[in-house]
Write an enzyme that holds these catalytic residues in place. Structure first.
Site, PDB file in Angstrom:
ATOM      1  N   TYR A  53       0.848  -1.194   0.000  1.00  0.00           N
ATOM      2  CA  TYR A  53       0.000   0.000   0.000  1.00  0.00           C
ATOM      3  C   TYR A  53       0.887   1.248   0.000  1.00  0.00           C
ATOM      4  O   TYR A  53       1.594   1.520   0.972  1.00  0.00           O
ATOM      5  CB  TYR A  53      -0.936   0.033   1.205  1.00  0.00           C
ATOM      6  CG  TYR A  53      -1.970  -1.065   1.243  1.00  0.00           C
ATOM      7  CD1 TYR A  53      -2.237  -1.866   0.134  1.00  0.00           C
ATOM      8  CD2 TYR A  53      -2.704  -1.312   2.396  1.00  0.00           C
ATOM      9  CE1 TYR A  53      -3.199  -2.870   0.175  1.00  0.00           C
ATOM     10  CE2 TYR A  53      -3.668  -2.312   2.449  1.00  0.00           C
ATOM     11  CZ  TYR A  53      -3.900  -3.088   1.337  1.00  0.00           C
ATOM     12  OH  TYR A  53      -4.849  -4.082   1.388  1.00  0.00           O
ATOM     13  N   LEU A 207     -18.273  -2.602  -0.434  1.00  0.00           N
ATOM     14  CA  LEU A 207     -19.199  -1.722  -1.151  1.00  0.00           C
ATOM     15  C   LEU A 207     -18.925  -1.722  -2.653  1.00  0.00           C
ATOM     16  O   LEU A 207     -19.358  -0.828  -3.378  1.00  0.00           O
ATOM     17  CB  LEU A 207     -19.114  -0.294  -0.598  1.00  0.00           C
ATOM     18  CG  LEU A 207     -19.504  -0.153   0.876  1.00  0.00           C
ATOM     19  CD1 LEU A 207     -19.329   1.286   1.350  1.00  0.00           C
ATOM     20  CD2 LEU A 207     -20.941  -0.608   1.103  1.00  0.00           C
ATOM     21  N   GLY A 210     -17.433   1.368  -4.218  1.00  0.00           N
ATOM     22  CA  GLY A 210     -18.306   2.546  -4.236  1.00  0.00           C
ATOM     23  C   GLY A 210     -19.600   2.345  -4.990  1.00  0.00           C
ATOM     24  O   GLY A 210     -20.536   3.147  -4.853  1.00  0.00           O
ATOM     25  N   LEU A 212     -21.998   0.245  -4.501  1.00  0.00           N
ATOM     26  CA  LEU A 212     -23.151  -0.022  -3.641  1.00  0.00           C
ATOM     27  C   LEU A 212     -23.577   1.179  -2.803  1.00  0.00           C
ATOM     28  O   LEU A 212     -24.523   1.093  -2.030  1.00  0.00           O
ATOM     29  CB  LEU A 212     -22.858  -1.233  -2.746  1.00  0.00           C
ATOM     30  CG  LEU A 212     -22.836  -2.572  -3.501  1.00  0.00           C
ATOM     31  CD1 LEU A 212     -22.184  -3.662  -2.675  1.00  0.00           C
ATOM     32  CD2 LEU A 212     -24.250  -2.966  -3.913  1.00  0.00           C
ATOM     33  N   THR A 213     -22.890   2.303  -2.974  1.00  0.00           N
ATOM     34  CA  THR A 213     -23.363   3.546  -2.362  1.00  0.00           C
ATOM     35  C   THR A 213     -24.363   4.264  -3.264  1.00  0.00           C
ATOM     36  O   THR A 213     -25.006   5.227  -2.854  1.00  0.00           O
ATOM     37  CB  THR A 213     -22.191   4.507  -2.077  1.00  0.00           C
ATOM     38  OG1 THR A 213     -21.621   4.932  -3.330  1.00  0.00           O
ATOM     39  CG2 THR A 213     -21.120   3.828  -1.241  1.00  0.00           C
ATOM     40  N   GLY A 214     -24.456   3.808  -4.524  1.00  0.00           N
ATOM     41  CA  GLY A 214     -25.387   4.402  -5.470  1.00  0.00           C
ATOM     42  C   GLY A 214     -24.855   5.595  -6.230  1.00  0.00           C
ATOM     43  O   GLY A 214     -25.609   6.264  -6.950  1.00  0.00           O
TER      44      GLY A 214
END
Length: 341
Positions: A53, A207, A210, A212-214
């Site tokens: 990372y 998610l 991102g 699944l955050t819409g």
């Protein structure tokens, strides 16, 4: 914050964990330290990083934060090696690579021992026994407490487990796979293997990067300061890969359930994953403190059996025919009853 034990005799960790892949890349040090402060102040004990990372910068940021904090006995610190080969090594799971990588991670984190050490992926060029013996020596030396694996298939994980058992070597207590409503591929074989062998799941990308955050839609490729806005071709969550009818069908149901609970869509996605068999701790990663606070608030959401069934049905990837259809009742858990035959 609910707690769970990783695997058979592994550490006790918080239900949510802080994933720090953004540290040093999308998250600067001040913001990273504020995330760590906020996360731990709310009962989160599990912090996950890796040597790859930001080329070790994530570990360094955490190390400086630990020094400011003054203690870390209440935390479980996890890091990984595999994809950032030390100088003079091909990387992977060889003795030289792992030993060198552990020593480097200990220096960057400024700690004496790593609580949970992940092998970040498979290595076809190194015998599994060599990897396990090296990890066993590191455990005996007190430099690593528990071991784990990430990003492997079921047969690769089973080979690790069988080799460990046959040679009296440490066995992994956890597996860190990609797992979410948009990616349920591990349910075919990896999850049954983990349930059978008592290996806990600590999923990444809960998610879907991102999705699944819409915030992503079919109206056009994203732009701006988001993961896909800056790089629409980013890895497994790339826009063109997930811009599908199935994705939007899942999002429609997530949105409807979220509205019924007066919650963000992310809470529904996290609550579904948290309730899945074998899931002990979910990695949450964010660029900002506000994003992290919002996701942490999902910890108390419990979905009804009907809501779980609706989400599982719409996100189903189906099941392959023989012999996979015989796995439906494996381990005494009917986790495949929501898959279409």
């Amino acid at each position: 914050m609910p707690l769970a034990t990783l695997g058979r005799g592994g550490p006790i960790v918080s239900k949510f964990a802080l994933g720090t892949m953004t540290f040093g890349a999308e998250t600067d040090e001040d913001t990273a330290h504020r995330q760590l402060d906020m996360f731990t102040s709310r009962g989160v004990s599990f912090i996950d990083t890796a040597d790859v990372y930001s080329a070790g910068v994530s570990e360094e940021m955490i190390g400086r934060w630990l020094q400011k904090r003054g203690h870390h006995d209440d935390l479980i610190l996890a890091t990984k090696s595999r994809f950032a080969p030390p100088k003079g090594s091909h990387g992977g799971g060889g003795r030289r690579a792992i030993t060198t990588s552990v020593e480097a991670s200990l220096r960057r984190l400024q700690i004496d021992a790593i609580d949970l050490y992940f092998i970040h992926g498979s290595d076809k060029d190194t015998p599994v026994e060599e990897t396990l013996r090296t990890l066993g020596d590191l455990v005996s030396a007190g430099k690593v407490h528990h071991i784990a694996w990430s990003n492997v298939s079921a047969w690769q994980l089973q080979r690790v487990l069988c080799t460990a058992e046959a040679n009296g070597l440490p066995r992994p207590v956890a597996l860190q796979p990609q797992y979410s409503l948009l990616d349920r591929g591990i349910e075919t074989e990896v999850l049954p293997c983990c349930l059978e062998e008592g290996v806990s799941l600590t999923p990444w990308s809960p998610l879907g990067g991102g999705w699944l955050t819409g915030k992503y839609t079919a109206k056009g490729r994203p732009t701006g300061a988001t993961r896909l806005g800056e790089d629409p071709n980013r890895g497994v969550e790339a826009y063109d890969l997930r811009n599908t009818q199935r994705t939007y069908a899942v999002l429609d149901v997530v949105k409807e359930i979220a509205k019924a609970h007066d919650r963000p869509m992310s809470h529904v996605a996290l609550a579904w994953l948290s309730a899945r068999p074998g899931v002990s701790s979910i990695l949450l990663g964010a660029r900002t403190v506000a994003q992290l606070q919002d996701n942490m608030a999902a910890v108390d959401l419990v979905l009804s059996p009907d809501e779980m069934d609706r989400l599982s049905t719409v996100s189903s990837i189906g099941t392959l025919p023989y012999p996979y259809n015989s796995l439906r009742d494996w381990c005494g858990l009917n986790i495949w009853t929501d898959l279409k035959t």
